[in-house]
Design an enzyme around this catalytic site. Structure first.
Site, short mmCIF file in Angstrom:
data_model
loop_
_atom_site.label_atom_id
_atom_site.label_comp_id
_atom_site.label_asym_id
_atom_site.label_seq_id
_atom_site.Cartn_x
_atom_site.Cartn_y
_atom_site.Cartn_z
N ARG A 51 0.82 -1.22 0.00
CA ARG A 51 0.00 0.00 0.00
C ARG A 51 0.86 1.27 0.00
O ARG A 51 0.39 2.35 -0.33
CB ARG A 51 -0.96 -0.01 1.19
N TYR A 55 -17.17 18.44 -13.65
CA TYR A 55 -17.55 17.04 -13.82
C TYR A 55 -18.58 16.63 -12.75
O TYR A 55 -18.42 16.96 -11.58
CB TYR A 55 -16.29 16.17 -13.70
N ASP A 93 -8.41 20.48 -12.53
CA ASP A 93 -8.68 19.18 -13.13
C ASP A 93 -8.29 19.30 -14.60
O ASP A 93 -8.95 19.98 -15.39
CB ASP A 93 -10.17 18.82 -12.97
N LYS A 119 -9.07 8.63 -18.84
CA LYS A 119 -9.42 9.26 -20.11
C LYS A 119 -8.20 9.29 -21.04
O LYS A 119 -7.74 8.26 -21.45
CB LYS A 119 -10.02 10.64 -19.85
C1 LIG Z 1 -14.08 11.14 -15.68
C2 LIG Z 1 -13.67 12.38 -15.01
C3 LIG Z 1 -13.33 12.38 -13.65
C4 LIG Z 1 -13.46 11.14 -12.77
O1 LIG Z 1 -12.53 10.17 -13.10
P1 LIG Z 1 -12.78 8.59 -12.88
O2 LIG Z 1 -11.52 7.99 -13.39
O3 LIG Z 1 -14.01 8.23 -13.66
O4 LIG Z 1 -12.99 8.38 -11.42
C5 LIG Z 1 -12.91 13.57 -13.09
N1 LIG Z 1 -12.83 14.70 -13.82
C6 LIG Z 1 -13.15 14.74 -15.12
C7 LIG Z 1 -13.03 16.02 -15.88
C8 LIG Z 1 -13.58 13.57 -15.77
O5 LIG Z 1 -13.91 13.62 -17.06
#
Ligand SMILES: *Cc1c(COP(=O)(O)O)cnc(C)c1O
Length: 359
Positions: A49, A100, A171, A196
């Site tokens: 961990r 998001y 983000d 993504k």
């Molecule tokens: C998909 C997404 C998230 C969350 O990520 P996960 O990997 O699905 O937990 C956060 N911010 C943005 C802009 C996203 O598109």
């Protein structure tokens, strides 16, 4: 792990070279997948961990691309939750109303339990955002926003937040470090849904936090050690493998998105095409609203109807099909995630489907 050999290199070269084992005879070119729950005692790591060499290789590579130190997490939302955990009791978080949905839902949950206060802002109204920063503990930026594709004035907002003693997080999932490096604008933290573009093949869930601040890094590493939202070694390996072609995928997706935006502007089924000018995400609004948008999602053959984005395959989705999506997002808005297929095939499929959605 080799010291970063690439500091003088350009980003495409860094994407390929960073986070490799030392170039010694018979060393593998790629960091292997280390499956280990524990390590022989007496070293720096001790337990699964607390650290893993495959995470470290990915963290070195992503850190080199963003220009900071990286911690990887089990998902993007695990990374977001870890950042929100920095906010003290009853602290105020400024957040784009079109951030998001998962981020908005996390904030709503924390607010409902009296943990913090969230103030939603229109991220394009810089004066209003600057005013909201005055008594904030954390300013959360997402730019471009998902799926409204609004762009924030990161440098101006960061200066105002810092003057108020607040941390700023961006983000950076949509832009990727190739198109936007917020740490260079003085932002304290960057978060990613590596699910993504970074991983890029719709087969991994992973998140990341980046910072240049050693104290913040230590606090966040401590949270990850204790809360345990760690990535799997195989997922880290897949994400690192995906990262090797990030520049090629983003370049192609962006070029195709720009071409599609030029052609979509003329289409009579649409009332609006939203595109910030960069990246591979385009949002289109169907003139006939929700029904036409749902029809479009069923009519495409090449574009896959699916949530998520940033994969090699093109996907599309009417965002308001999710109850949590902001009511200020148009009912008929369809988010397009442009992949790396031939743009003429993408256009043929989309145009044919859209032709069937005209009034
Ligand atoms: C998909 C997404 C998230 C969350 O990520 P996960 O990997 O699905 O937990 C956060 N911010 C943005 C802009 C996203 O598109």
């Amino acid at each position: 792990m080799a010291a970063d050999p690439s500091s003088s290199h350009r980003l495409a070269t860094i994407a390929v070279t960073a986070g490799r084992p030392d170039k010694t005879p018979d060393a593998p070119l790629n960091e292997p997948i280390t499956m280990a729950a524990t390590y022989v005692a007496g070293g720096d790591v001790e337990y699964g961990r607390y650290g893993n060499p495959t995470w470290t290789a990915l963290e070195d590579a992503l850190g080199a691309l963003e220009g900071g130190r990286c911690l990887t997490f089990a998902s993007g939302l695990a990374a977001c939750a870890t950042v929100l955990d920095l906010v003290g009791a009853d602290g105020k978080v400024v957040v784009p109303r079109h951030a998001y949905t998962g981020t908005i839902m996390q904030l709503g949950d924390l607010e409902a339990r009296g943990r913090l206060r969230a103030e939603m802002v229109d991220i394009t109204d810089t004066d209003a955002v600057v005013a909201a920063c005055a008594d904030a503990a954390l300013v959360w930026l997402e730019s471009p926003t998902n799926p409204a594709l609004e762009v924030a004035d990161i440098a101006t907002i960061t200066a105002a937040a810092h003057a108020a003693g607040a941390y700023v997080v961006v983000d950076n999932t949509f832009a990727t470090p190739l198109l936007q490096r917020p740490l260079e604008d003085g932002v304290d933290l960057v978060v990613h849904s590596a699910t993504k573009y970074l991983a890029g093949h719709s087969d991994v869930q992973m998140g990341a936090i980046l910072t240049r601040d050693d104290e913040l890094y230590a606090v966040l590493k401590g949270r990850r050690d204790l809360l345990g939202a760690i990535p799997g070694p195989f997922e880290a390996w897949l994400t690192l493998r995906g990262l090797r072609t990030l520049h090629l995928r983003v370049e192609r997706a962006q070029a195709s998105a720009q071409e599609l935006v030029r052609r979509l502007g003329e289409h009579p089924a649409l009332s609006e095409v939203r595109y910030p000018g960069f990246g591979g995400i385009v949002s289109i609004v169907l003139a006939q609203g929700e029904v036409a948008a749902d029809l479009l999602s069923r009519k495409t053959r090449l574009w896959v109807h699916a949530t998520s984005l940033g994969g090699v395959e093109s996907t599309l989705e009417r965002r308001r099909r999710w109850k949590a999506e902001a009511p200020t997002i148009p009912d008929g808005l369809v988010r397009l995630s442009v992949g790396v297929e031939d743009v003429e095939d993408l256009w043929d499929d989309l145009r044919t489907a859209l032709d069937g959605c005209v009034g």
